[in-house]
Write a protein that holds these residues in place. Structure first.
Motif, PDB file in Angstrom:
ATOM      1  N   ALA A   1      -4.504   5.844   6.252  1.00  0.00           N
ATOM      2  CA  ALA A   1      -3.980   4.761   5.402  1.00  0.00           C
ATOM      3  C   ALA A   1      -3.039   3.859   6.201  1.00  0.00           C
ATOM      4  O   ALA A   1      -3.105   2.631   6.110  1.00  0.00           O
ATOM      5  CB  ALA A   1      -3.253   5.347   4.195  1.00  0.00           C
TER       6      ALA A   1
ATOM      7  N   TRP B   1       0.829  -1.211   0.000  1.00  0.00           N
ATOM      8  CA  TRP B   1       0.000   0.000   0.000  1.00  0.00           C
ATOM      9  C   TRP B   1       0.859   1.255   0.000  1.00  0.00           C
ATOM     10  O   TRP B   1       0.525   2.254  -0.631  1.00  0.00           O
ATOM     11  CB  TRP B   1      -0.967   0.010   1.190  1.00  0.00           C
ATOM     12  CG  TRP B   1      -0.299   0.164   2.537  1.00  0.00           C
ATOM     13  CD1 TRP B   1       0.119  -0.841   3.357  1.00  0.00           C
ATOM     14  CD2 TRP B   1       0.044   1.395   3.188  1.00  0.00           C
ATOM     15  NE1 TRP B   1       0.719  -0.322   4.475  1.00  0.00           N
ATOM     16  CE2 TRP B   1       0.679   1.041   4.411  1.00  0.00           C
ATOM     17  CE3 TRP B   1      -0.114   2.738   2.870  1.00  0.00           C
ATOM     18  CZ2 TRP B   1       1.155   2.011   5.314  1.00  0.00           C
ATOM     19  CZ3 TRP B   1       0.365   3.695   3.769  1.00  0.00           C
ATOM     20  CH2 TRP B   1       0.984   3.320   4.973  1.00  0.00           C
TER      21      TRP B   1
ATOM     22  N   LYS C   1      -6.365  -3.493   1.686  1.00  0.00           N
ATOM     23  CA  LYS C   1      -5.114  -3.064   1.053  1.00  0.00           C
ATOM     24  C   LYS C   1      -5.347  -1.971   0.008  1.00  0.00           C
ATOM     25  O   LYS C   1      -4.628  -0.966  -0.020  1.00  0.00           O
ATOM     26  CB  LYS C   1      -4.437  -4.269   0.398  1.00  0.00           C
ATOM     27  CG  LYS C   1      -3.023  -3.960  -0.026  1.00  0.00           C
ATOM     28  CD  LYS C   1      -2.634  -4.721  -1.260  1.00  0.00           C
ATOM     29  CE  LYS C   1      -1.847  -3.796  -2.173  1.00  0.00           C
ATOM     30  NZ  LYS C   1      -1.494  -4.403  -3.429  1.00  0.00           N
TER      31      LYS C   1
ATOM     32  N   MET D   1      -5.104   2.039   9.222  1.00  0.00           N
ATOM     33  CA  MET D   1      -6.212   1.135   8.892  1.00  0.00           C
ATOM     34  C   MET D   1      -5.729  -0.320   8.897  1.00  0.00           C
ATOM     35  O   MET D   1      -4.725  -0.647   8.289  1.00  0.00           O
ATOM     36  CB  MET D   1      -6.781   1.495   7.506  1.00  0.00           C
ATOM     37  CG  MET D   1      -8.000   0.677   7.140  1.00  0.00           C
ATOM     38  SD  MET D   1      -8.640   1.112   5.495  1.00  0.00           S
ATOM     39  CE  MET D   1      -9.519   2.620   5.871  1.00  0.00           C
TER      40      MET D   1
ATOM     41  N   ASN E   1      -5.464  -4.317   8.011  1.00  0.00           N
ATOM     42  CA  ASN E   1      -5.562  -4.973   6.711  1.00  0.00           C
ATOM     43  C   ASN E   1      -6.944  -5.568   6.458  1.00  0.00           C
ATOM     44  O   ASN E   1      -7.336  -5.784   5.329  1.00  0.00           O
ATOM     45  CB  ASN E   1      -4.497  -6.057   6.580  1.00  0.00           C
ATOM     46  CG  ASN E   1      -3.115  -5.445   6.424  1.00  0.00           C
ATOM     47  OD1 ASN E   1      -2.943  -4.459   5.712  1.00  0.00           O
ATOM     48  ND2 ASN E   1      -2.142  -6.001   7.123  1.00  0.00           N
TER      49      ASN E   1
ATOM     50  N   LYS F   1      -6.217   1.358   1.611  1.00  0.00           N
ATOM     51  CA  LYS F   1      -5.009   1.968   2.192  1.00  0.00           C
ATOM     52  C   LYS F   1      -4.162   2.623   1.096  1.00  0.00           C
ATOM     53  O   LYS F   1      -3.664   3.736   1.271  1.00  0.00           O
ATOM     54  CB  LYS F   1      -4.176   0.893   2.919  1.00  0.00           C
ATOM     55  CG  LYS F   1      -4.770   0.439   4.253  1.00  0.00           C
ATOM     56  CD  LYS F   1      -4.152  -0.874   4.734  1.00  0.00           C
ATOM     57  CE  LYS F   1      -2.718  -0.739   5.193  1.00  0.00           C
ATOM     58  NZ  LYS F   1      -2.585  -0.258   6.580  1.00  0.00           N
TER      59      LYS F   1
END
Lengths: 194, 191
Positions: free
Chosen positions: B180, A9, B38, B183, B185, B41
């Protein structure tokens, strides 16, 4: 879950931020869904040549259409459909090329089955390509109808809109997730055993 | 020059969408089921950082950034909700479906065909919708939270007026990045 070839990410977020920021700084915010209308207009023109009308005035071409939507914004959709080599259309074509090249050179790869029916669909409905294609088609109809009503999609409203702190981006994101989360749970949640 | 930028930026955007897994419907469906966050994020990180970059450039060289803020009207909310149905059922969105079809996913090709039909249906429906509240009811119009968002020398209405636009955007950007990072997963377990 990170699949082989996927960015984390953090790495992915940084990469996407750079592309979105550079586009906004140099040219304009990224957007995709408008090009669906432009493509519709290109196809429509081959069946009905009057759908885009061009008149010349003072050496400048003016585009108009009997369809109110195509006629919107001084006929800009008709203009783009008549001149597909423009920034936004080429951007979208190139986006497709980029995704294709990425999947060949190091990006995540999908199996033959995954390319027909994704795992999340299989979990609920089994390996049923026909059913998946019907769901995908219907999904496409709703998604683009909604995107055109909203005047943008995930790219234009969510990424580009919210990075500019646009109120419309927040309104769109709110509407999308308000409905999409319960819909996904309803359609793809595993059926409870009685 | 613009076409060259379209080719470079378009290809980069498509490659990044593929690399982050956004062209994979599993990620979108599982994100909406809240079992795999994911992608959320990644997008939050991207929006936050892009906002910081864009507004920093805007502070250094005012009025050079090519901002373009869309209007907020009832149709943005209702359209977003209709979009939400398709997004969840199809597991794709307009950009990712094209990129996904390009990497050879057959289901994405059906999504694209459906999308062409959906946007055409809207073009047909538009003349009946354009005079309704969908377009008439404003939800803020063309406004931004931050000050200093200019297009062609005209500044968009700013909601937050007590601090500079750069500060507003950087604070919002940092909040997005924190969300992000923090958070989990997964917000719920796979049923």
């Amino acid at each position: 879950m990170i699949r082989p070839g996927e960015f984390t990410w953090l790495k992915g977020g940084i990469a996407l931020a750079l592309v979105a920021a550079i586009a906004t700084i140099l040219v304009k915010p990224i957007g995709v869904s408008t090009q669906f209308v432009v493509t519709d207009t290109i196809i429509w023109k081959t069946f009905d040549k009057d759908i885009v009308q061009v008149t010349e005035k003072d050496g400048k071409q003016h585009y108009s259409s009997p369809n109110d939507y195509i006629n919107k914004a001084r006929g800009s959709y008709g203009h783009s459909a008549s001149n597909p080599i423009n920034y936004s259309f080429v951007f979208v074509l190139s986006m497709m090329l980029g995704a294709m090249l990425s999947s060949v050179f190091g990006g995540p790869k999908a199996s033959k089955e995954e390319k027909q029916v994704p795992e999340a669909f299989q979990k609920r409905y089994g390996f049923n390509p026909k059913k998946r294609y019907v769901f995908a088609f219907i999904g496409g109809v709703f998604t683009l109808f909604g995107a055109r009503m909203a005047g943008g999609c995930t790219s234009g409203h969510m990424i580009s809109g919210m990075l500019q702190t646009a109120v419309s981006g927040y309104v769109f994101a709110f509407g999308v997730f308000l409905v999409a989360i319960p819909t996904a749970l309803l359609v793809y949640g595993i059926k409870k055993k009685a | 020059m613009e076409i060259l930028l379209a080719i470079i930026l378009g290809a980069a955007f498509g490659a990044v969408l593929q690399r982050i897994g956004a062209t994979n419907p599993n990620h979108i469906i599982d994100m909406l089921k809240l079992t795999d966050m994911k992608l959320a994020k990644t997008i939050l990180m991207a929006i936050g950082l892009a906002s910081i970059i864009v507004f920093t450039v805007n502070a250094i060289a005012p009025q050079t950034v090519h901002f373009s803020v869309k209007a907020a009207y009832l149709g943005v909310l209702v359209g977003g909700m209709i979009f939400g149905i398709g997004f969840a059922v199809g597991g794709l969105c307009p950009g990712t479906s094209l990129a996904s079809a390009a990497e050879g996913r057959k289901d994405a090709m059906f999504f694209v065909l459906g999308g062409l039909l959906g946007s055409w249906l809207f073009a047909i429906a538009y003349e009946h919708i354009k005079t309704t509240d969908i377009y008439r009811t404003s939800l803020g119009g063309k406004s931004a939270l931050a000050e200093g968002v200019f297009r062609h020398g005209h500044e968009y209405h700013a909601i937050i007026g007590f601090m500079s636009g750069t500060v507003t955007a950087v604070v919002i950007g940092i909040i997005f990045i924190i969300i992000a990072a923090k958070m989990p997963n997964a917000l719920r377990k796979e049923d």
